[in-house]
Design a protein around this motif. Structure first.
Motif, PDB file in Angstrom:
ATOM      1  N   GLU A  41      -4.792   1.436  -8.058  1.00 46.37           N
ATOM      2  CA  GLU A  41      -5.148   1.924  -6.725  1.00 46.37           C
ATOM      3  C   GLU A  41      -6.577   1.525  -6.363  1.00 46.37           C
ATOM      4  O   GLU A  41      -6.853   1.109  -5.242  1.00 46.37           O
ATOM      5  N   CYS A  91      -0.792   0.171   8.815  1.00 49.66           N
ATOM      6  CA  CYS A  91      -1.379  -0.890   7.985  1.00 49.66           C
ATOM      7  C   CYS A  91      -1.125  -2.270   8.582  1.00 49.66           C
ATOM      8  O   CYS A  91      -2.002  -3.142   8.556  1.00 49.66           O
ATOM      9  N   PHE A 103       0.803  -1.218   0.000  1.00 47.41           N
ATOM     10  CA  PHE A 103       0.000   0.000   0.000  1.00 47.41           C
ATOM     11  C   PHE A 103       0.839   1.273   0.000  1.00 47.41           C
ATOM     12  O   PHE A 103       0.492   2.261  -0.624  1.00 47.41           O
ATOM     13  N   THR A 104       1.930   1.267   0.730  1.00 41.43           N
ATOM     14  CA  THR A 104       2.697   2.499   0.881  1.00 41.43           C
ATOM     15  C   THR A 104       4.126   2.171   1.269  1.00 41.43           C
ATOM     16  O   THR A 104       4.407   1.093   1.803  1.00 41.43           O
ATOM     17  N   HIS A 119       0.618  -4.190  -5.835  1.00 37.38           N
ATOM     18  CA  HIS A 119      -0.519  -4.778  -5.121  1.00 37.38           C
ATOM     19  C   HIS A 119       0.015  -5.384  -3.829  1.00 37.38           C
ATOM     20  O   HIS A 119       1.230  -5.435  -3.614  1.00 37.38           O
ATOM     21  N   PHE A 120      -0.896  -5.886  -2.968  1.00 37.78           N
ATOM     22  CA  PHE A 120      -0.437  -6.499  -1.728  1.00 37.78           C
ATOM     23  C   PHE A 120      -0.488  -8.019  -1.776  1.00 37.78           C
ATOM     24  O   PHE A 120      -0.150  -8.683  -0.797  1.00 37.78           O
ATOM     25  N   LYS A 168      -6.704  -2.175  -5.471  1.00 35.64           N
ATOM     26  CA  LYS A 168      -6.267  -2.491  -4.115  1.00 35.64           C
ATOM     27  C   LYS A 168      -7.415  -2.337  -3.118  1.00 35.64           C
ATOM     28  O   LYS A 168      -7.613  -3.188  -2.244  1.00 35.64           O
TER      29      LYS A 168
END
Length: 331
Positions: free
Chosen positions: A272, A30, A20-21, A179-180, A275
């Protein structure tokens, strides 16, 4: 973040999950959110499975399907969230090529199987409300086991095609997955070849699984609602509708997010947005399902009160036993 593990993108044969970041303070937040969601998801769904197993009043087809829904939600979360947590701990977290293949296959299997389990639950409600006198005959144990086995088989077959359609492509643009977890759309974005056929195969698979089960569910519940409106007893109609409401809420959340994610044109995909939507159907919904089915279901609430009473009774007996044994010794 000097203590973070570095990942050599050029030498590693796998991928890098960007998550995410990259901001340290947001990564910590997170991590806490994901960890909390995972803990609640495991506790809630395991609680549902154990409650259904222990309470004889819940040994019915409806709760048989619900227990498998909870098992799928556990597998769903365990496929995605541990890797997401790891991605938040390390800098440029790597996932091997086989690991990415396994994650996508497991995720797709759970997602597809859940579609068919939800359809089986809709059929169960249709039979229970529209054909109550034939319910025990139509919803036999053999049929219920067959529906669940068919759901898992459909999940495995569909996810195999889904995974092959994506991973037969060459990934030469980059190894960074924005992506995660290893999901279809962000992986397709990394391919340097023509992805039109793969996108068509994935969309056709997802479209068939989602739209066919949606049509079945809508048809079943249309007839259920018609039967509810024909009921002459308002309390009976309210109870029946309340029983089905939790299922409808879960279906709306799950199918709405899945349709938005996979059946949009590729030109309108935003990584985005993907996600956020992925968070809904792969992380949030598995956590919410136990709450939805417990808070909106009279049988589940009765079973929880009963189980809580047993626990309190055992705790009371345990605290009183030493006093009873100790009385004669001190008398």
């Amino acid at each position: 973040m000097s203590n973070l593990v570095e990942f050599n993108e050029t030498s590693a044969p796998g991928f890098v999950l960007l998550g995410f970041t990259e901001r340290a303070e947001l990564r910590l937040l997170c991590f806490f959110v994901f960890f909390t969601i995972y803990a609640v998801t495991l506790a809630g769904n395991l609680g549902v499975v154990v409650l259904i197993r222990l309470d004889l009043g819940l040994h019915t087809p409806m709760y048989f399907f619900l227990s498998h829904l909870s098992l799928l939600d556990i597998c769903y979360s365990s496929t995605i969230i541990p890797q997401a947590l790891w991605s938040l701990v390390v800098a440029k977290p790597g996932i091997s090529f086989p690991g990415c293949v396994t994650q996508l296959f497991s995720f797709a299997t759970c997602a597809t199987t859940e579609c068919y389990i939800l359809a089986a639950m809709a059929y169960d409600r249709f039979v229970a409300i529209c054909n109550p006198l034939l319910y025990s005959v139509l919803m036999s144990q053999r049929l219920c086991v067959g529906l669940v086995a068919g759901a898992y088989l459909a999940g495995v077959i569909s996810s195999t095609i889904h995974t092959v359609a994506i991973f037969h492509l060459p990934f030469c643009r980059s190894k960074k997955i924005d992506h995660f977890f290893c999901d279809g759309p962000p992986l397709l974005a990394l391919s340097c070849s023509d992805t039109h056929l793969s996108e068509l195969v994935v969309s056709a698979l997802v479209g068939f699984n989602v739209l066919s089960t949606t049509a079945f569910i809508v048809t079943s519940y249309s007839r259920v609602l018609a039967a509810v409106f024909r009921m002459r007893s308002p309390p009976a109609s309210r109870k029946t509708f309340s029983t089905c409401a939790s299922h409808l809420v879960s279906i709306t959340l799950y199918y709405g997010s899945s349709l938005f994610m996979y059946l949009r044109p590729s030109s309108r995909h935003s990584l985005e947005d993907d996600k956020v939507v992925s968070m809904l159907y792969s992380v949030a919904i598995p956590m919410l399902n136990p709450l939805i089915y417990s808070l909106r279901n009279a049988d589940m609430k009765r079973a929880m009160r009963k189980a809580r009473g047993r626990v309190l009774s055992l705790a009371t007996r345990g605290s009183q036993a030493p006093e009873r044994r100790g009385g004669p010794l001190h008398g």
